[in-house]
Design an enzyme around this catalytic site. Structure first.
Site, short mmCIF file in Angstrom:
data_model
loop_
_atom_site.label_atom_id
_atom_site.label_comp_id
_atom_site.label_asym_id
_atom_site.label_seq_id
_atom_site.Cartn_x
_atom_site.Cartn_y
_atom_site.Cartn_z
CG ASN A 91 -2.37 -8.41 6.43
OD1 ASN A 91 -1.89 -9.35 7.08
ND2 ASN A 91 -1.75 -7.88 5.39
CE1 TYR A 95 -7.19 -3.39 6.29
CE2 TYR A 95 -5.64 -5.01 5.44
CZ TYR A 95 -5.89 -3.76 5.98
OH TYR A 95 -4.87 -2.89 6.22
CG ASN A 126 -5.59 -3.71 10.37
OD1 ASN A 126 -5.28 -2.59 10.80
ND2 ASN A 126 -5.29 -4.10 9.15
CG HIS A 160 -6.16 -8.21 1.30
ND1 HIS A 160 -5.73 -9.00 2.36
CD2 HIS A 160 -5.50 -7.02 1.43
CE1 HIS A 160 -4.86 -8.30 3.10
NE2 HIS A 160 -4.71 -7.10 2.54
CB THR A 188 -0.94 -0.04 1.23
OG1 THR A 188 -1.89 -1.07 1.01
CG2 THR A 188 -1.65 1.28 1.45
C1 8OZ Z 1 -0.16 -0.98 5.29
C2 8OZ Z 1 -0.90 0.17 5.34
C3 8OZ Z 1 -2.21 0.16 4.88
C4 8OZ Z 1 -2.75 -1.01 4.39
C5 8OZ Z 1 -2.30 -4.75 4.41
C6 8OZ Z 1 -3.36 -3.39 2.73
O1 8OZ Z 1 -1.76 -4.83 5.53
C7 8OZ Z 1 -2.58 -3.43 3.80
C8 8OZ Z 1 -1.99 -2.18 4.35
C9 8OZ Z 1 -0.70 -2.15 4.80
O2 8OZ Z 1 -2.65 -5.78 3.79
#
Ligand code: 8OZ
Length: 364
Positions: A179, A181, A236, A176, A27
């Site tokens: 992480n 999400y 996250n 994805h 990113t």
């Molecule tokens: C770093 C900053 C923002 C998003 C991920 C898409 O960790 C990210 C991400 C990484 O998969």
């Protein structure tokens, strides 16, 4: 054992990769108006086309799927057209590139959502994490739980985004699923306390991720579909009470769908490889197609894992930022440049397309 090398061609589905080095998704927050990829992105990706495979930065499948400022999308014609210039530039250098399809779920902020709406999540549990919006790091917003009848729309957004990626000239897509999400939020019980068919058991929590994968496969074919998972990463604010049972099940199901690759973040994303007891070899054994290993690899570790048969391809993230010719540098044991952390997220060409290849640096 005869040592294997990363620097020979590899067959991924119907593609021939020139080596086993993969650019991990990174990113960089440089999209322009309308969340169209940066005007500098074609140069950035073509500079890194000597990677056997590039995976694009995470790219939202809808406005609802966006969680950080200035990340690109793949849901408007202008975005598709801009991505096409990038894939053309990469293919012009004989590179291969997949697009990473992203829905952030609860890792978002009302200022990024349509009409200031709450971000969506499996359950109304706020993530203990920050996002980058209005040029500063702030707590993510309180999410609302998705209604059961909204889930088909999310599956459809992934399916449509996969079709758009192919229309934009990508060689395939990476879902994805990592992480913390949206798809990982459904999978992990620290974020998902639903009591319907999408919560509770291992099978129920895997349902959305598997429905998305099946829909993408039906749209563009298993040979062009990969996925990224991070079974033990706390990134996250997610947590899982039984990651081994959960991910053994998921990988069995992904194998049954016949997708071309499984991309695994081994450990804490961008952090230590050893964070919790977990048998990654179990995932490798359950998956017949290509296993891409990621997280903290250097050439020595990658070469020994390859030789032991533990992985097929190796994804490097941060080393690629300041070393566009990373493949050549690894191959020749050349020194690696380090990147400037102040230009990682946001900005323009500086810290993005101005890191020289070794040959160019020597000529300065
Ligand atoms: C770093 C900053 C923002 C998003 C991920 C898409 O960790 C990210 C991400 C990484 O998969």
């Amino acid at each position: 054992m005869t040592e294997k090398t990363l620097f020979e061609p590899y067959t991924l589905g119907s593609l021939t990769l020139s080596n086993r080095v993969v650019l991990a998704p990174l990113t960089r927050n440089r999209a322009g108006a309308g969340f169209v990829p940066s005007e500098f992105a074609a140069t950035y990706y073509s500079q890194r086309a000597s990677a056997g495979l590039q995976i694009s930065e995470a790219t939202q499948i809808s406005q609802q799927g966006q969680g950080y400022q200035d990340t690109p999308g793949i849901y408007s014609q202008a975005q598709i057209d801009a991505w096409h210039e990038i894939t053309d530039a990469v293919h012009g250098k004989n590179g291969k590139i997949f697009l990473q399809l992203w829905h952030v779920g609860r890792v978002s902020h009302v200022d990024l959502q349509e009409n200031g709406a709450a971000p969506v999540a499996p359950s109304a549990i706020r993530a203990a994490t920050k996002t980058f919006v209005n040029n500063s790091f702030v707590d993510v917003s309180e999410p609302r739980a998705l209604a059961l009848d909204e889930l088909p729309g999310i599956v459809n957004d992934f399916r449509q985004a996969a079709a758009n990626a192919i229309a934009a000239g990508f060689d395939g897509v990476e879902i994805h699923g990592a992480n913390g999400y949206l798809l990982d939020q459904f999978v992990k019980d620290g974020a998902n306390v639903r009591t319907d068919a999408y919560g509770g058991s291992i099978e129920n929590r895997a349902r959305l991720l598997l429905e998305v994968t099946a829909a993408v496969v039906a749209e563009i074919g298993a040979e062009r579909t990969g996925i990224r998972i991070s079974p033990v990463s706390p990134t996250n604010g997610v947590s899982s009470s039984d990651p081994q049972g959960q991910f053994d099940y998921i990988v069995d199901q992904l194998d049954a769908l016949g997708i071309v690759y499984l991309h695994v973040v081994e450990g804490a994303t961008g952090g230590p490889r050893e964070v919790a007891p977990f048998d990654f070899d179990s995932l490798r054994r359950r998956f017949r197609n290509t296993y891409i290993a990621n997280n903290g690899y250097d050439l020595d570790l990658a070469t020994s894992r390859l030789t032991e048969g533990k992985a097929d391809l190796f994804a490097f993230g941060r080393p690629f930022i300041a070393n566009p010719d990373l493949v050549e540098r690894l191959k020749t044991a050349a020194p690696l440049a380090s990147f400037d952390p102040t230009t990682l997220f946001g900005g323009g060409a500086v810290g993005y397309i101005d890191y020289p290849a070794l040959a160019d640096a020597n000529a300065l």
